[in-house]
Design a protein around this motif. Sequence first.
Motif, PDB file in Angstrom:
ATOM      1  N   ALA A 145       0.809  -1.215   0.000  1.00 19.20           N
ATOM      2  CA  ALA A 145       0.000   0.000   0.000  1.00 19.20           C
ATOM      3  C   ALA A 145       0.840   1.261   0.000  1.00 19.20           C
ATOM      4  O   ALA A 145       0.300   2.366  -0.055  1.00 19.20           O
ATOM      5  N   SER A 150       2.634   0.106  -4.199  1.00 16.96           N
ATOM      6  CA  SER A 150       1.478   0.375  -5.057  1.00 16.96           C
ATOM      7  C   SER A 150       1.876   0.369  -6.529  1.00 16.96           C
ATOM      8  O   SER A 150       1.149  -0.154  -7.389  1.00 16.96           O
ATOM      9  N   ALA A 167       0.587  -6.277   3.516  1.00 21.06           N
ATOM     10  CA  ALA A 167       0.288  -4.967   4.093  1.00 21.06           C
ATOM     11  C   ALA A 167      -0.158  -5.191   5.532  1.00 21.06           C
ATOM     12  O   ALA A 167      -0.316  -6.334   5.981  1.00 21.06           O
ATOM     13  N   SER A 169      -2.990  -3.786   7.331  1.00 17.68           N
ATOM     14  CA  SER A 169      -4.374  -3.645   7.773  1.00 17.68           C
ATOM     15  C   SER A 169      -5.298  -4.118   6.672  1.00 17.68           C
ATOM     16  O   SER A 169      -4.891  -4.200   5.503  1.00 17.68           O
ATOM     17  N   LYS A 172      -5.578  -1.597   3.880  1.00 24.17           N
ATOM     18  CA  LYS A 172      -4.419  -1.587   2.987  1.00 24.17           C
ATOM     19  C   LYS A 172      -4.380  -2.842   2.119  1.00 24.17           C
ATOM     20  O   LYS A 172      -3.992  -2.783   0.950  1.00 24.17           O
ATOM     21  N   HIS A 175      -6.671  -2.229  -0.626  1.00 25.19           N
ATOM     22  CA  HIS A 175      -6.024  -1.332  -1.584  1.00 25.19           C
ATOM     23  C   HIS A 175      -5.134  -2.124  -2.534  1.00 25.19           C
ATOM     24  O   HIS A 175      -5.140  -1.883  -3.749  1.00 25.19           O
ATOM     25  N   CYS A 176      -4.383  -3.080  -2.005  1.00 23.76           N
ATOM     26  CA  CYS A 176      -3.522  -3.918  -2.853  1.00 23.76           C
ATOM     27  C   CYS A 176      -4.354  -4.713  -3.855  1.00 23.76           C
ATOM     28  O   CYS A 176      -3.991  -4.813  -5.038  1.00 23.76           O
ATOM     29  N   SER A 186      -1.681 -10.233   5.363  1.00 22.98           N
ATOM     30  CA  SER A 186      -1.197  -9.358   6.425  1.00 22.98           C
ATOM     31  C   SER A 186       0.184  -9.801   6.889  1.00 22.98           C
ATOM     32  O   SER A 186       0.406 -10.978   7.170  1.00 22.98           O
ATOM     33  N   SER A 290      -1.009   6.638  -7.333  1.00 24.59           N
ATOM     34  CA  SER A 290      -1.226   6.318  -5.926  1.00 24.59           C
ATOM     35  C   SER A 290      -2.003   7.441  -5.252  1.00 24.59           C
ATOM     36  O   SER A 290      -1.911   8.611  -5.671  1.00 24.59           O
ATOM     37  N   ASP A 311       0.822   4.802   8.754  1.00 26.04           N
ATOM     38  CA  ASP A 311      -0.606   4.939   8.481  1.00 26.04           C
ATOM     39  C   ASP A 311      -0.901   5.379   7.051  1.00 26.04           C
ATOM     40  O   ASP A 311      -2.032   5.256   6.588  1.00 26.04           O
ATOM     41  N   ASN A 312       0.096   5.899   6.363  1.00 26.27           N
ATOM     42  CA  ASN A 312      -0.167   6.476   5.050  1.00 26.27           C
ATOM     43  C   ASN A 312      -0.378   5.406   3.988  1.00 26.27           C
ATOM     44  O   ASN A 312       0.260   4.358   4.001  1.00 26.27           O
ATOM     45  N   VAL A 313      -1.285   5.686   3.075  1.00 25.42           N
ATOM     46  CA  VAL A 313      -1.492   4.852   1.888  1.00 25.42           C
ATOM     47  C   VAL A 313      -1.066   5.664   0.680  1.00 25.42           C
ATOM     48  O   VAL A 313      -1.484   6.814   0.512  1.00 25.42           O
TER      49      VAL A 313
END
Length: 322
Positions: A145, A150, A167, A169, A172, A175-176, A186, A290, A311-313
């Motif tokens: 993520a 990404s 990833a 969470s 995330k 998102h993948c 995970s 992204s 925490d960032n995606v």
Amino acid sequence: MVVDEPGGPEVLRVAEVADPDPGPGEVLVEVVAAGVNRADLMQREGHYPPPPGASETIGLEVSGHVAGLGAGVEGWDVGQPCVALLAGGGYAERVVVPAGQVVPPPPGYDLVDAAGVIEVAATVWSTAAYAHLSAGETYLVHGGAGGIGSFAIQYAKALGATVVATAGSEAKLQHCRDLGADHAFSYTGDWAGQTREATGGRGVDVVLDNMGAKYLEAHVDLLAPDGRLVVIGFQGGRRATVDLGALLPKRASIAAISLRGRPVEQKADICRHVADEVWPLLADGTIKPSPLTTYALDDVVEAHRRLESGDNVGKIVLTVQG
């Protein structure tokens, strides 16, 4: 942007310094935005110094406009938009760059969006090329993520690979999957066992490894026959022991690759390939941008804290000029 001594994000401060002048073969770029990368955090902490002769200022990629040309530079005019791959100097209003590391922005991207693309694109393209990642092979990427992850998921899918991503969470991991990952696990669970099961016990052909020591044993165990482990980072430590007896029967290989310290000629060649082969994939939507989190340059401390938090995606970008 200067760092007086290594430390946490709070050691970063904005300061006035002299403008650089482009030397022979260099381009002066007036910076609109600068990408933030994990290598920047390492440099701030004192663990990743710039190559000899490079700027001590943090920052490995920028977007902006050509502001000046050194002797012998052709193909650029003052005022043209551009993106640039750097060995340092990006957190600034102006930076000088070898001309071969300056390319037009991806078609359809504004300069803020484009600021976070060239470093990840160059990293992913060059590692995939080194590993000869091919259609039908299985590719494992950690931190799917993040900025590199990404991009790597989508580029590998464009090559026809099966992609396994990790990833931290469920958001995330989704998102993948949304980016095209065939499997997403995970890293807080048994990602290695799940990867082996997902590949029918065969393992993976190529690993893009930003973890280093922590995952070395698991990666060697997961490599398929003729598998390639490509190490690009050490988030999980630098020192580990490898069982050569596990590599030998697989004809497997381990390589550690840095983009930043490569000779200028190699980086120029990579940038040419990225512009010729990767930019069209962004232009036609095969690789989607992204998610972007932006901070003003004055808020660089918060930008580094955000990236460190995990925490960032997607990508973080510093805006320098409007």
